[in-house]
Design a protein around this motif. Structure first.
Motif, mmCIF file in Angstrom:
data_model
loop_
_atom_site.group_PDB
_atom_site.id
_atom_site.type_symbol
_atom_site.label_atom_id
_atom_site.label_comp_id
_atom_site.label_asym_id
_atom_site.label_seq_id
_atom_site.Cartn_x
_atom_site.Cartn_y
_atom_site.Cartn_z
ATOM 1 N N VAL A 218 0.915 -1.037 -0.155
ATOM 2 C CA VAL A 218 -0.088 -0.088 -0.010
ATOM 3 C C VAL A 218 0.822 1.201 0.071
ATOM 4 N N ASP A 219 0.334 2.498 -0.473
ATOM 5 C CA ASP A 219 1.166 3.748 -0.546
ATOM 6 C C ASP A 219 0.982 4.353 0.759
ATOM 7 N N LYS A 220 1.494 5.686 1.059
ATOM 8 C CA LYS A 220 1.282 6.424 2.131
ATOM 9 C C LYS A 220 0.087 6.658 2.665
ATOM 10 N N ASN A 221 -1.102 6.669 1.725
ATOM 11 C CA ASN A 221 -2.339 6.827 2.181
ATOM 12 C C ASN A 221 -3.247 5.607 2.456
ATOM 13 N N GLY A 222 -2.535 4.554 2.484
ATOM 14 C CA GLY A 222 -3.278 2.928 2.678
ATOM 15 C C GLY A 222 -3.778 2.651 1.538
ATOM 16 N N MET A 223 -3.519 3.239 0.288
ATOM 17 C CA MET A 223 -4.158 2.639 -0.904
ATOM 18 C C MET A 223 -3.527 1.649 -1.555
ATOM 19 N N THR A 224 -4.242 0.581 -2.027
ATOM 20 C CA THR A 224 -3.651 -0.461 -2.745
ATOM 21 C C THR A 224 -2.781 -0.243 -3.840
ATOM 22 N N VAL A 225 -1.474 -0.884 -4.057
ATOM 23 C CA VAL A 225 -0.477 -0.733 -5.228
ATOM 24 C C VAL A 225 -0.827 -1.768 -6.043
ATOM 25 N N TYR A 226 -0.597 -1.376 -7.305
ATOM 26 C CA TYR A 226 -1.021 -2.462 -8.446
ATOM 27 C C TYR A 226 0.197 -2.619 -9.547
ATOM 28 N N ARG A 227 0.234 -3.695 -10.191
ATOM 29 C CA ARG A 227 1.110 -3.976 -11.696
ATOM 30 C C ARG A 227 0.232 -4.121 -12.568
ATOM 31 N N PHE A 228 0.912 -3.678 -13.759
ATOM 32 C CA PHE A 228 0.010 -3.868 -14.897
ATOM 33 C C PHE A 228 0.824 -5.142 -15.835
ATOM 34 N N GLN A 303 -8.176 -5.053 -8.434
ATOM 35 C CA GLN A 303 -7.759 -6.366 -8.560
ATOM 36 C C GLN A 303 -8.506 -7.291 -9.639
ATOM 37 N N GLY A 304 -7.599 -7.544 -10.626
ATOM 38 C CA GLY A 304 -8.085 -8.604 -11.914
ATOM 39 C C GLY A 304 -8.664 -7.587 -12.787
ATOM 40 N N VAL A 305 -8.773 -6.089 -12.946
ATOM 41 C CA VAL A 305 -9.436 -5.559 -13.801
ATOM 42 C C VAL A 305 -8.786 -6.088 -15.226
ATOM 43 N N GLY A 306 -9.829 -6.471 -16.146
ATOM 44 C CA GLY A 306 -9.011 -6.584 -17.433
ATOM 45 C C GLY A 306 -8.283 -7.781 -17.585
ATOM 46 N N GLY A 307 -7.967 -8.517 -16.440
ATOM 47 C CA GLY A 307 -7.181 -9.518 -16.605
ATOM 48 C C GLY A 307 -5.803 -9.259 -16.617
ATOM 49 N N THR A 308 -5.448 -7.979 -16.405
ATOM 50 C CA THR A 308 -4.196 -7.535 -16.539
ATOM 51 C C THR A 308 -3.622 -6.660 -15.450
ATOM 52 N N TRP A 309 -4.473 -6.220 -14.475
ATOM 53 C CA TRP A 309 -4.123 -5.468 -13.236
ATOM 54 C C TRP A 309 -4.222 -6.354 -12.018
ATOM 55 N N TYR A 310 -3.146 -6.332 -10.989
ATOM 56 C CA TYR A 310 -3.232 -7.149 -9.988
ATOM 57 C C TYR A 310 -2.377 -6.393 -8.756
ATOM 58 N N ALA A 311 -2.900 -6.431 -7.604
ATOM 59 C CA ALA A 311 -2.210 -5.893 -6.482
ATOM 60 C C ALA A 311 -0.826 -6.597 -6.322
ATOM 61 N N VAL A 312 -0.177 -6.169 -5.595
ATOM 62 C CA VAL A 312 1.429 -6.539 -5.443
ATOM 63 C C VAL A 312 1.816 -7.141 -4.101
ATOM 64 N N ARG A 313 2.652 -8.221 -4.041
ATOM 65 C CA ARG A 313 3.314 -8.605 -3.109
ATOM 66 C C ARG A 313 4.499 -7.837 -2.578
ATOM 67 N N PRO A 314 4.881 -7.754 -1.167
ATOM 68 C CA PRO A 314 5.861 -7.310 -0.917
ATOM 69 C C PRO A 314 7.362 -7.405 -1.759
ATOM 70 N N ASP A 315 7.474 -8.728 -2.305
ATOM 71 C CA ASP A 315 8.488 -9.023 -3.102
ATOM 72 C C ASP A 315 8.454 -8.557 -4.764
ATOM 73 N N GLY A 316 7.187 -7.929 -4.832
ATOM 74 C CA GLY A 316 6.938 -7.434 -6.365
ATOM 75 C C GLY A 316 6.285 -8.271 -7.088
ATOM 76 N N LYS A 317 5.818 -9.596 -6.657
ATOM 77 C CA LYS A 317 5.077 -10.531 -7.489
ATOM 78 C C LYS A 317 3.451 -10.143 -7.549
ATOM 79 N N LEU A 318 2.850 -10.745 -8.648
ATOM 80 C CA LEU A 318 1.542 -10.525 -8.675
ATOM 81 C C LEU A 318 0.717 -11.334 -7.608
ATOM 82 N N VAL A 319 -0.731 -10.622 -7.195
ATOM 83 C CA VAL A 319 -1.424 -11.381 -6.397
ATOM 84 C C VAL A 319 -2.474 -12.157 -7.316
ATOM 85 N N GLY A 320 -2.665 -13.281 -7.232
ATOM 86 C CA GLY A 320 -3.526 -14.114 -7.891
ATOM 87 C C GLY A 320 -3.488 -14.203 -9.486
ATOM 88 N N ALA A 321 -2.140 -14.308 -9.745
ATOM 89 C CA ALA A 321 -2.039 -14.322 -11.447
ATOM 90 C C ALA A 321 -0.367 -14.537 -11.484
#
Length: 323
Positions: A218-228, A303-321
């Motif tokens: 999460v970022d400084k505001n507690g908002m979820t961080v994602y990867r494409f 999470q899962g939007v378009g099958g291309t956007w996913y939340a991020v683990r602390p090691d940078g890996k995708l969550v659920g993909a």
């Protein structure tokens, strides 16, 4: 001579690729058959086990027993210890005890189950006793959903943190803006003045335990961080979210690693975007973003939007993909 020149050219090219790889914090390039397409429908979480990010380095004083975090390991005699964040409640092994903001104290109730309880093992009430500095009248218990008894301090369910492995560790302090060390009076330990989420609010990036996704960034505001998934991490970071895409998926701007907690350091870098939008932060070399559709801390609408956007683990890996 032509053969020698060609060999030298190949060696130089290989060295250049190796240099880029090292700069990006990877030991080797990904397989040529790496799938970067959509593998999950929107909202499909797939495997959502707990993350495996590295916690911030603590200052170990006395190694805890290997089984210290077993759910059945008793608390023993509780005591008050002075940590870098102030006076905290510790168990008989010197491990810090924590409380969760989403729990309640009146009446006592735990809202940490499943994967959450793996990261934050509940402290059993059996065998817990008040040691020096602990008010016996503040100790109690609450029955968890699985029927076990969990220790409470001033009504608040008590937990250990899986990344605290040494006596005196306080790596769980401020995680996700919801987890705090227990003070002797049952209140949460706050670092510095002002109250609220304490030190967690000052962190540019940290992690929190999501009830469905496990440990995510999460970022400084507690908002979820994602990867494409259409971005590239190797041999150097490349963002393929351009133009109107950025209106829905704002980039995470550079954050000094010293202002993070629980994030993997390897591959933590910034890069210059090719569209003139400045610099962007990466985790394990992958560009990271937030989602305009998340309106409040804790939302995971991306999470899962378009099958291309996913939340991020602390090691940078995708969550659920898959990668």
């Amino acid at each position: 001579m032509k053969t020698s020149w060609r060999s030298a050219s190949l060696v130089a090219s290989a060295a250049a690729v190796l240099a880029l790889t090292t700069a990006c914090g990877q030991d080797s390039p990904p397989a040529a058959s790496q799938n970067v397409g959509a593998t999950a429908a929107p909202g499909d979480y797939g495997s959502i086990g707990a993350g495996s990010g590295n916690g911030a380095a603590g200052t170990p004083s006395q190694p805890a027993a290997p089984s210290a975090l077993s759910p059945s390991n008793p608390a023993g005699k509780l005591s008050v210890s002075t940590a870098e964040i102030g006076k905290v409640v510790t168990d008989s092994l010197g491990l810090t005890l924590y409380r969760f903001d989403q729990d309640t104290d009146q009446p006592p109730k735990s809202n940490c189950d499943g994967d959450c309880a793996k990261t934050w093992p509940p402290v059993p009430a059996d065998d817990a006793e008040a040691g020096e500095g602990i008010d016996k009248s503040l100790l109690g218990s609450v029955t968890r959903a699985d029927g076990t008894k969990q220790l409470t301090v001033a009504g608040w369910p008590a937990y250990r943190y899986a990344k605290d492995v040494n006596a005196g560790d306080v790596k769980g302090q401020g995680v996700g803006g919801k987890w705090y060390a227990l003070a002797p009076d049952g209140k949460k330990v706050q670092e510095g003045a002002g109250g609220g989420a304490g030190n967690a609010e000052e962190l540019g990036l940290s992690t929190r335990e999501d009830p469905k996704l496990g440990e995510i960034v999460v970022d400084k505001n507690g908002m979820t961080v994602y990867r494409f998934k259409k971005d590239k991490a190797w041999p150097k970071p490349v963002s393929n979210c351009l133009g109107a895409c950025l209106e829905k998926w704002p980039i995470v701007e550079p954050v000094d690693f010293a202002d993070t907690k629980g994030i993997q350091e390897k591959g933590y870098m910034i890069f210059d975007r090719t569209d003139g939008k400045g610099k962007q932060q990466t985790i394990n070399c992958s560009p990271i973003y937030t989602f305009a559709g998340d309106k409040a801390p804790g939302d995971t609408n991306g999470q899962g939007v378009g099958g291309t956007w996913y939340a991020v683990r602390p090691d940078g890996k995708l969550v659920g993909a898959s990668e």
